[in-house]
Design a protein around this motif. Sequence first.
Motif, PDB file in Angstrom:
ATOM      1  N   ALA A 106      78.824  49.264  33.427  1.00 11.67           N
ATOM      2  CA  ALA A 106      79.334  49.727  32.136  1.00 11.67           C
ATOM      3  C   ALA A 106      80.586  48.936  31.765  1.00 11.67           C
ATOM      4  O   ALA A 106      81.709  49.432  31.834  1.00 11.67           O
ATOM      5  N   TYR A 107      80.372  47.679  31.393  1.00 10.39           N
ATOM      6  CA  TYR A 107      81.462  46.809  30.959  1.00 10.39           C
ATOM      7  C   TYR A 107      80.971  46.028  29.744  1.00 10.39           C
ATOM      8  O   TYR A 107      79.814  45.569  29.730  1.00 10.39           O
ATOM      9  N   PRO A 108      81.807  45.862  28.717  1.00  7.49           N
ATOM     10  CA  PRO A 108      81.346  45.187  27.498  1.00  7.49           C
ATOM     11  C   PRO A 108      80.903  43.747  27.738  1.00  7.49           C
ATOM     12  O   PRO A 108      81.601  42.973  28.388  1.00  7.49           O
ATOM     13  N   ALA A 121      88.757  52.744  17.497  1.00  8.80           N
ATOM     14  CA  ALA A 121      87.732  53.512  18.223  1.00  8.80           C
ATOM     15  C   ALA A 121      87.804  53.275  19.724  1.00  8.80           C
ATOM     16  O   ALA A 121      88.275  52.248  20.201  1.00  8.80           O
ATOM     17  N   HIS A 122      87.309  54.271  20.454  1.00  6.91           N
ATOM     18  CA  HIS A 122      87.078  54.140  21.889  1.00  6.91           C
ATOM     19  C   HIS A 122      85.644  53.633  22.035  1.00  6.91           C
ATOM     20  O   HIS A 122      84.720  54.217  21.464  1.00  6.91           O
ATOM     21  N   TYR A 123      85.448  52.570  22.787  1.00  8.65           N
ATOM     22  CA  TYR A 123      84.108  52.040  23.029  1.00  8.65           C
ATOM     23  C   TYR A 123      83.650  52.531  24.393  1.00  8.65           C
ATOM     24  O   TYR A 123      84.170  52.092  25.420  1.00  8.65           O
ATOM     25  N   VAL A 124      82.701  53.458  24.397  1.00  8.09           N
ATOM     26  CA  VAL A 124      82.187  54.038  25.633  1.00  8.09           C
ATOM     27  C   VAL A 124      80.906  53.329  26.019  1.00  8.09           C
ATOM     28  O   VAL A 124      80.026  53.122  25.180  1.00  8.09           O
ATOM     29  N   LEU A 125      80.833  52.955  27.281  1.00  5.84           N
ATOM     30  CA  LEU A 125      79.608  52.383  27.822  1.00  5.84           C
ATOM     31  C   LEU A 125      79.121  53.261  28.962  1.00  5.84           C
ATOM     32  O   LEU A 125      79.901  53.684  29.811  1.00  5.84           O
ATOM     33  N   GLU A 148      90.083  41.387  22.716  1.00  8.14           N
ATOM     34  CA  GLU A 148      90.776  41.784  23.942  1.00  8.14           C
ATOM     35  C   GLU A 148      90.218  43.122  24.417  1.00  8.14           C
ATOM     36  O   GLU A 148      90.233  44.117  23.684  1.00  8.14           O
ATOM     37  N   VAL A 149      89.734  43.162  25.653  1.00 10.13           N
ATOM     38  CA  VAL A 149      89.135  44.366  26.226  1.00 10.13           C
ATOM     39  C   VAL A 149      90.116  45.007  27.194  1.00 10.13           C
ATOM     40  O   VAL A 149      90.615  44.349  28.108  1.00 10.13           O
ATOM     41  N   THR A 150      90.378  46.303  26.992  1.00  6.74           N
ATOM     42  CA  THR A 150      91.252  47.051  27.883  1.00  6.74           C
ATOM     43  C   THR A 150      90.552  48.337  28.282  1.00  6.74           C
ATOM     44  O   THR A 150      90.224  49.157  27.420  1.00  6.74           O
ATOM     45  N   GLU A 151      90.307  48.502  29.579  1.00  8.87           N
ATOM     46  CA  GLU A 151      89.713  49.757  30.027  1.00  8.87           C
ATOM     47  C   GLU A 151      90.762  50.850  29.935  1.00  8.87           C
ATOM     48  O   GLU A 151      91.953  50.616  30.146  1.00  8.87           O
ATOM     49  N   GLU A 152      90.317  52.042  29.570  1.00  8.73           N
ATOM     50  CA  GLU A 152      91.237  53.166  29.439  1.00  8.73           C
ATOM     51  C   GLU A 152      90.757  54.342  30.265  1.00  8.73           C
ATOM     52  O   GLU A 152      89.572  54.455  30.576  1.00  8.73           O
ATOM     53  N   GLU A 153      91.674  55.204  30.598  1.00  4.62           N
ATOM     54  CA  GLU A 153      91.366  56.411  31.352  1.00  4.62           C
ATOM     55  C   GLU A 153      90.504  57.343  30.493  1.00  4.62           C
ATOM     56  O   GLU A 153      90.674  57.430  29.290  1.00  4.62           O
ATOM     57  N   VAL A 154      89.581  58.032  31.155  1.00  5.08           N
ATOM     58  CA  VAL A 154      88.769  59.041  30.491  1.00  5.08           C
ATOM     59  C   VAL A 154      89.127  60.392  31.117  1.00  5.08           C
ATOM     60  O   VAL A 154      89.022  60.562  32.338  1.00  5.08           O
ATOM     61  N   THR A 155      89.553  61.328  30.285  1.00  5.50           N
ATOM     62  CA  THR A 155      89.841  62.684  30.728  1.00  5.50           C
ATOM     63  C   THR A 155      88.780  63.597  30.140  1.00  5.50           C
ATOM     64  O   THR A 155      88.635  63.667  28.915  1.00  5.50           O
ATOM     65  N   VAL A 156      88.031  64.258  31.014  1.00  3.83           N
ATOM     66  CA  VAL A 156      86.960  65.157  30.580  1.00  3.83           C
ATOM     67  C   VAL A 156      87.482  66.591  30.668  1.00  3.83           C
ATOM     68  O   VAL A 156      87.999  67.004  31.699  1.00  3.83           O
ATOM     69  N   VAL A 157      87.351  67.319  29.550  1.00  5.41           N
ATOM     70  CA  VAL A 157      87.862  68.682  29.454  1.00  5.41           C
ATOM     71  C   VAL A 157      86.730  69.614  29.031  1.00  5.41           C
ATOM     72  O   VAL A 157      85.708  69.168  28.511  1.00  5.41           O
ATOM     73  N   GLU A 158      86.908  70.896  29.274  1.00  2.00           N
ATOM     74  CA  GLU A 158      85.914  71.875  28.828  1.00  2.00           C
ATOM     75  C   GLU A 158      85.987  72.109  27.327  1.00  2.00           C
ATOM     76  O   GLU A 158      84.983  72.308  26.655  1.00  2.00           O
ATOM     77  N   ALA A 159      87.201  72.121  26.786  1.00  4.90           N
ATOM     78  CA  ALA A 159      87.410  72.313  25.340  1.00  4.90           C
ATOM     79  C   ALA A 159      88.754  71.738  24.956  1.00  4.90           C
ATOM     80  O   ALA A 159      89.615  71.526  25.818  1.00  4.90           O
ATOM     81  N   TYR A 160      88.967  71.501  23.668  1.00  6.02           N
ATOM     82  CA  TYR A 160      90.264  71.006  23.171  1.00  6.02           C
ATOM     83  C   TYR A 160      91.142  72.192  22.832  1.00  6.02           C
ATOM     84  O   TYR A 160      90.728  73.192  22.353  1.00  6.02           O
TER      85      TYR A 160
END
Length: 160
Positions: A106-108, A121-125, A148-160
């Motif tokens: 999962a890399y562009p 936008a966040h580009y999710v792969l 320029e590609v920069t990987e970012e942290e993904v935080t998964v939550v149950e709800a906002y």
Amino acid sequence: MWAASYRSSVRGSPLLILFRMLTITQALVDQIVAHARKDHPDEACGVVAGPAGSDLPERLIPMLNAAMSPTFYEFDSGDLLKLYREMDDRDEEPVVIYHSHTATEAYPSRTDISYANEPGAHYVLVSTADTDGLGDFQFRSYRIVEGEVTEEEVTVVEAY
């Protein structure tokens, strides 16, 4: 979402570094992964819209991969125009643009990078190939701005 990190500067004083991260609900992650698995062996693609300026992904819009290819994705231009008009009417913007890779990590790719035209936008792969030995999929997010590609942290939550 923004996160802050403090690091020492060259002169020893703290230097504040801001970086973006994707915060997304478990339900949306599950839906994106399910779409990738459903369309396998072709690449899946879609958008997650959210209120303009919020950086909160809320509404999943699975799209048809007009290329119908296991190595390339392309939004249908008519469907994309309709989607942007709908988002505009709802005061939304594309918060996440996602697609899957069926045989690679999962890399562009170079093509993904050249087609990335939403700097906010966040580009999710999602990779449906077990390329790292950690399971049957990878879910990663990137910022792609002016090539320029920069990987970012993904935080998964149950709800906002």
